[in-house]
Write a protein that holds these residues in place. Structure first.
Motif, PDB file in Angstrom:
ATOM      1  N   LEU A   1      10.609 -13.347  33.342  1.00 26.85           N
ATOM      2  CA  LEU A   1      10.158 -14.275  32.307  1.00 26.85           C
ATOM      3  C   LEU A   1       9.018 -15.148  32.813  1.00 26.85           C
ATOM      4  CD1 LEU A   1      10.512 -15.779  29.582  1.00 26.85           C
ATOM      5  CD2 LEU A   1      12.337 -17.107  30.659  1.00 26.85           C
TER       6      LEU A   1
ATOM      7  N   ALA B   1      15.388 -21.738  29.471  1.00 21.45           N
ATOM      8  CA  ALA B   1      15.885 -20.967  28.331  1.00 21.45           C
ATOM      9  C   ALA B   1      17.400 -20.947  28.361  1.00 21.45           C
ATOM     10  CB  ALA B   1      15.351 -19.530  28.368  1.00 21.45           C
TER      11      ALA B   1
ATOM     12  N   ARG C   1       9.746 -15.691  26.050  1.00 19.19           N
ATOM     13  CA  ARG C   1      11.143 -16.107  25.893  1.00 19.19           C
ATOM     14  C   ARG C   1      11.772 -15.452  24.660  1.00 19.19           C
ATOM     15  NH1 ARG C   1      11.283 -22.164  24.960  1.00 19.19           N
ATOM     16  NH2 ARG C   1      10.783 -21.473  22.859  1.00 19.19           N
TER      17      ARG C   1
ATOM     18  N   GLU D   1      15.299 -21.934  23.211  1.00 18.57           N
ATOM     19  CA  GLU D   1      14.715 -23.075  23.922  1.00 18.57           C
ATOM     20  C   GLU D   1      15.788 -23.939  24.580  1.00 18.57           C
ATOM     21  OE1 GLU D   1      11.596 -26.786  23.170  1.00 18.57           O
ATOM     22  OE2 GLU D   1      12.263 -25.552  21.486  1.00 18.57           O
TER      23      GLU D   1
END
Length: 325
Positions: free
Chosen positions: A47, A121, A288, A295
């Motif tokens: 990520l 995340a 993401r 979030e």
């Protein structure tokens, strides 16, 4: 004397501020995924491997290396004992890492022995059934389990004591069901558990929302509850939370990174600033979303406080199930 002391303190604080401000990006960066390729830790490293360079936070590609063992235990011990001051080396962690810390599975080291850097995340725990299952909501499922726990087989990609087991055990306890009476089958991973569910070999899967989205889209299963504070956005807005169905529980599976315990304050601050900039960029948010994550942003001291509270909470839960001292 007071003026001299005050001047010394001011000079020291100024020097620390300047030092932090002057820290530069590490020449070489590495993200350690504490597992074999392809799992959640790999996802967590990749990520940022992509987005840190895309957004210009680092100039050279970040290396991803694999250090499997004990859901993070091998990597945790290695970074503390052998590589404690490497400013460019991040280690991925998850909620599962914190649960294992709470159960004492990381050996002699505790949650206070590394520098918790950034959470970027989260995923959320879920309870899912086949699309043609007789239960339309969480209350109906738990009523069936309470009536006869032996007739409802729960499966997940982890053993007893893991996050997936703990989620269902907490739900069972809240429904006045003895968790020891649950029929629980452990698989090698979440994918195997879903395959068993779709093949009607088990009746319920305890897993993570990101694993379920493709099967939801295909209409093959029904998520009875997501363990988030509120409903998730967009196409998942129709999935009810456990809370709104009367079960006061959440289960976030955060994704983040820590540094070795001897990394300097200046380098620690540089990474915090880099991550704060990163999570605000469209490039990162796209990465993401592509990975089915949501979030969840915490940095530095705020993340440190969160981790320590989470480990303490997990420890109490584990103790109540006889899984920790």
């Amino acid at each position: 004397m007071r003026k001299t002391l005050r001047g010394l303190v001011t000079t020291t604080l100024l020097a620390m501020t300047v030092s932090a401000a002057c820290a530069a990006a590490p020449d070489r960066t590495e993200c350690i995924a504490p597992a074999k390729p392809g799992g959640g830790f790999d996802l967590t490293c990749k990520l940022i491997q992509v987005s840190l360079q895309e957004t210009g936070q680092i100039q050279s590609p970040m290396r991803v290396t694999y250090m499997p063992g004990g859901v993070g235990a091998v990597a945790y011990n290695a970074i503390i004992a052998q590589r404690p001051a490497e400013a460019g080396t991040l280690v991925a962690f998850s909620g599962g890492s914190l649960l294992n810390l709470a159960q004492g599975k990381f050996g002699r080291y505790s949650e206070s022995d590394v520098r918790w850097l950034a959470a970027v995340a989260t995923d959320y725990g879920i309870v899912a059934v086949r699309h043609d299952a007789p239960w339309q909501n969480l209350n109906e499922l738990m009523a069936a389990m309470k009536k006869d726990p032996t007739k409802v087989v729960v499966g997940a990609g982890a053993s007893i004591g893991s996050q997936d087991w703990m989620k269902t055990a907490v739900l069972a306890r809240k429904s006045d069901i003895d968790p020891r009476k649950m029929r629980y089958v452990a698989f090698e991973g979440g994918g195997e558990a879903v395959t068993a569910l779709l093949g009607n070999h088990i009746q319920v899967v305890s897993g993570d929302m990101s694993e379920m989205v493709p099967h939801l889209q295909a209409g093959k299963l029904r998520v009875l509850a997501v363990m988030a504070d509120k409903r998730l956005p967009d196409e998942l807005a129709n999935v009810p939370t456990a809370k709104e169905q009367g079960y006061d529980m959440t289960w976030p599976i955060i994704r983040g990174y820590y540094l070795g315990p001897k990394v300097s304050d200046a380098d620690y601050q540089w990474w915090q600033d880099a991550f704060k900039k990163l999570v605000a960029t469209p490039e990162f948010q796209k990465q993401r979303a592509q990975r089915g994550l949501f979030e969840f942003n915490l940095f530095g001291s705020e993340l440190d406080a969160y981790v320590k509270k989470q480990v303490a909470d997990y420890r109490e839960q584990a103790k109540s199930f006889g899984l920790a001292k």
